[in-house]
Design a protein around this motif. Structure first.
Motif, PDB file in Angstrom:
ATOM      1  N   LEU A  81      -4.214   6.789  -3.366  1.00  0.00           N
ATOM      2  CA  LEU A  81      -3.785   5.671  -2.527  1.00  0.00           C
ATOM      3  C   LEU A  81      -3.960   4.398  -3.341  1.00  0.00           C
ATOM      4  N   GLU A 122       0.852  -1.185   0.000  1.00  0.00           N
ATOM      5  CA  GLU A 122       0.000   0.000   0.000  1.00  0.00           C
ATOM      6  C   GLU A 122       0.884   1.230   0.000  1.00  0.00           C
ATOM      7  N   TYR A 123       0.615   2.146  -0.947  1.00  0.00           N
ATOM      8  CA  TYR A 123       1.403   3.367  -0.994  1.00  0.00           C
ATOM      9  C   TYR A 123       0.580   4.522  -1.540  1.00  0.00           C
ATOM     10  N   GLU A 176      -3.438  -6.185  -3.155  1.00  0.00           N
ATOM     11  CA  GLU A 176      -3.629  -7.358  -2.312  1.00  0.00           C
ATOM     12  C   GLU A 176      -3.399  -8.598  -3.174  1.00  0.00           C
ATOM     13  N   ARG A 223      -3.579   0.233  -3.154  1.00  0.00           N
ATOM     14  CA  ARG A 223      -3.461  -0.925  -2.265  1.00  0.00           C
ATOM     15  C   ARG A 223      -3.529  -2.177  -3.133  1.00  0.00           C
ATOM     16  N   HIS A 263      -7.511   1.370  -5.990  1.00  0.00           N
ATOM     17  CA  HIS A 263      -6.883   2.650  -6.324  1.00  0.00           C
ATOM     18  C   HIS A 263      -7.875   3.758  -6.006  1.00  0.00           C
TER      19      HIS A 263
END
Length: 191
Positions: free
Chosen positions: A100, A93-94, A104, A102, A118
């Motif tokens: 943002l 996650e950044y 997974e 993420r 996103h």
């Protein structure tokens, strides 16, 4: 690679979620590779440069600051990023600017289920982001298979089906299609 040599894969499993004043694209793709291999493509600068819309100044496997250089037009742009969570090989996650991302990764019998969340500020961007990630992940899959093709990003993506994907995702999400982002409109005519 020429536009005639590439065809986008079918639409991905995708959804759009509203959260307060922001919007999140939930984009799911099943890949035929183990999570560890997919993790490398998401975090290692050399692999990112081969498929993503940006390069990274460092491996993204650890939390902390980073610089992502967006390569979506003829003027690459450095953007401050912050890896807020890195749990190899299942969660990355950044932040990039106000977005943002993420990622997974879930192991499946056939490989990995990749789910990208996103989050953006403007819902008009959701179909654009979906179309862009669709093309990028097609390229990433070829890279993972050992049959790399050149990255598809920026205004050149229009030549590889971006506009059609943007339109299809806009219809899927019930969001008006506002077309190519402003910063790429001049570049698309030149390609």
């Amino acid at each position: 690679m020429t536009p005639d040599a590439y065809r986008p894969s079918p639409l991905a499993q995708a959804d759009c979620e509203a959260t307060e004043d922001r919007w999140t694209l939930v984009f799911t793709r099943d890949l035929r590779h183990p999570p560890e291999k997919v993790w490398g493509a998401l975090t290692e600068p050399g692999q990112l440069a081969a498929w993503a819309p940006y390069t990274a100044d460092r491996d993204l496997s650890e939390a902390g600051g980073a610089t992502l250089t967006m390569i979506d037009d003829e003027k690459p742009q450095d953007m401050a990023a912050e890896v807020v969570r890195a749990e190899p090989p299942t969660l990355l996650e950044y932040t990039v600017g106000t977005d943002l991302l993420r990622w997974e990764l879930t192991a499946t019998g056939a490989g990995t289920r990749l789910t990208l969340r996103h989050t953006v500020e403007n819902h008009d961007w959701i179909p654009k982001v979906a179309a862009g990630w669709h093309l990028c992940l097609d390229v990433a899959e070829k890279l993972l298979e050992g049959h790399p093709i050149p990255p598809i990003r920026g205004a050149a993506a229009v030549d590889f089906g971006w506009s059609e994907l943007n339109d299809q995702y806009a219809r899927k999400f019930g969001i008006p299609n506002t077309g190519l982002p402003e910063h790429l409109k001049g570049e698309a005519g030149a390609s």
